[in-house]
Design an enzyme around this catalytic site. Structure first.
Site, PDB file in Angstrom:
ATOM      1  N   GLU A  49      61.674 128.907  44.653  1.00 51.83           N
ATOM      2  CA  GLU A  49      61.996 128.608  46.046  1.00 51.83           C
ATOM      3  C   GLU A  49      62.503 127.186  46.231  1.00 51.83           C
ATOM      4  O   GLU A  49      63.530 126.957  46.875  1.00 51.83           O
ATOM      5  CB  GLU A  49      60.771 128.825  46.939  1.00 51.83           C
ATOM      6  CG  GLU A  49      61.051 128.499  48.400  1.00 51.83           C
ATOM      7  CD  GLU A  49      59.882 128.742  49.316  1.00 51.83           C
ATOM      8  OE1 GLU A  49      60.100 128.742  50.540  1.00 51.83           O
ATOM      9  OE2 GLU A  49      58.765 128.926  48.814  1.00 51.83           O
TER      10      GLU A  49
ATOM     11  N   ILE B 160      54.094 127.752  46.676  1.00 51.58           N
ATOM     12  CA  ILE B 160      53.106 127.861  47.756  1.00 51.58           C
ATOM     13  C   ILE B 160      53.693 128.777  48.824  1.00 51.58           C
ATOM     14  O   ILE B 160      54.546 128.358  49.611  1.00 51.58           O
ATOM     15  CB  ILE B 160      52.738 126.494  48.369  1.00 51.58           C
ATOM     16  CG1 ILE B 160      52.195 125.537  47.306  1.00 51.58           C
ATOM     17  CG2 ILE B 160      51.711 126.689  49.485  1.00 51.58           C
ATOM     18  CD1 ILE B 160      51.794 124.166  47.855  1.00 51.58           C
TER      19      ILE B 160
ATOM     20  N   THR C   1      53.212 127.878  53.269  1.00 47.67           N
ATOM     21  CA  THR C   1      53.153 126.414  53.338  1.00 47.67           C
ATOM     22  C   THR C   1      52.667 125.930  54.706  1.00 47.67           C
ATOM     23  O   THR C   1      51.901 124.966  54.789  1.00 47.67           O
ATOM     24  CB  THR C   1      54.533 125.806  53.019  1.00 47.67           C
ATOM     25  OG1 THR C   1      54.918 126.171  51.694  1.00 47.67           O
ATOM     26  CG2 THR C   1      54.490 124.286  53.116  1.00 47.67           C
TER      27      THR C   1
ATOM     28  N   ASP D  81      59.148 135.688  47.851  1.00 51.42           N
ATOM     29  CA  ASP D  81      58.065 136.115  48.732  1.00 51.42           C
ATOM     30  C   ASP D  81      57.559 137.504  48.376  1.00 51.42           C
ATOM     31  O   ASP D  81      56.436 137.876  48.740  1.00 51.42           O
ATOM     32  CB  ASP D  81      58.533 136.140  50.192  1.00 51.42           C
ATOM     33  CG  ASP D  81      58.977 134.782  50.696  1.00 51.42           C
ATOM     34  OD1 ASP D  81      58.164 133.850  50.644  1.00 51.42           O
ATOM     35  OD2 ASP D  81      60.140 134.660  51.135  1.00 51.42           O
TER      36      ASP D  81
END
Length: 281
Positions: free
Chosen positions: A72, A95, A98, A222
């Protein structure tokens, strides 16, 4: 190219690296973060997102120097999404959630998938705050902290708990569809839940905590790991249209089984058609 018989070793190496990276997030959850926007006010990045991704990529490259990576923060830095090839490729979200991380909301995770010939072979999602380690190997089942998990057996949408992300309505492109679909879900299900992290919510479908999840306006990192975890737990993940999911442009309906998935596709088609007819009439 990595061979199938090496996937056990890949899983072992990945678990060690992810648990170590998770400790960075765990230690930082209560600290102040330098949060920046990546162009839209809800898409945040912190110094920890970059640190975790850089560390994981470097460590994986040491073990697998010929593998490719789609991360990402690397994509955000370079400004374009690389082509997914047949080469062994790690898709990494350092993460996911976030915004949760910035606000100290304990639902945040690392999500990593290994694809070979564009097929997901390994998926790992780890929430280091509450120590949930979800993992899957193609054909080997899905697990939470080493215990096998299965999706819910509910087959009627009216008896389902469904997760979605209403905040995506901040994007004008999705505003109408989100509200219309959310209204339909409120009327036609047991209820709606939202966690603010796609990867972790997909795992909650896999473990049977919710029957389904709908989300759009997200990216491959994701979804990749969670897709395999859901499928290995007995569930299904489709494009919102009901067709096969395009991992590189994911519009997600994830469900515990085909029956719930089909009912969601129909529900959203009717909701979207109602909105279209309102403007045509």
């Amino acid at each position: 190219m990595a061979q199938v018989e090496n996937l056990d070793e890949c899983s072992k190496i990945l678990e060690k690296l992810v648990l170590n990276a998770g400790e960075v997030i765990f230690q930082a959850i209560d600290k102040e973060k330098n949060a920046e926007s990546k162009g839209i006010d809800w898409d945040l990045v912190t110094e920890y997102d970059r640190l975790v991704e850089e560390t994981l990529v470097q460590q994986l490259l040491t073990q697998f120097p010929h593998h490719k990576f789609i991360g990402e923060e690397t994509v955000a830095k370079e400004g374009h999404l690389p082509e997914l090839t047949d080469d062994p490729t790690w898709i990494i979200d350092p993460i996911d959630g976030t915004t949760n991380f910035v606000h100290r909301f304990p639902h945040t995770c690392i999500s990593i998938a290994l694809l070979i010939k564009k097929r997901i072979e390994i998926g790992v999602v780890y929430n280091p705050i509450i120590k949930q380690y979800f993992s899957a190997r193609r054909g080997k089942g899905a697990f939470l902290n080493g215990k096998q998990i299965r999706t819910s057996s509910v087959k009627e949408l009216s008896q389902a708990l469904v997760a979605m992300e209403p905040w995506i309505a901040k994007d004008k492109e999705f505003l109408v569809s989100i509200y219309r679909r959310m209204h339909s879900l409120i009327q036609g299900t047991h209820g709606i839940r939202t966690l603010g992290t796609a990867a972790l919510t997909l795992c909650y479908v896999a473990m049977g905590a919710v029957e389904a999840y709908h989300v759009e306006s997200i990216e491959a990192w994701d979804v990749a790991a969670g897709k395999l975890i859901i499928e290995e737990a007995g569930g299904i993940i489709l494009d919102t249209s009901g067709k096969e999911l395009d991992l590189m442009v994911p519009r997600v309906i994830a469900a515990c089984n085909q029956q719930i998935a089909n009912q969601l596709v129909t529900l959203f088609e009717e909701a979207d058609l109602h909105e279209t007819n309102k403007y045509l009439s």
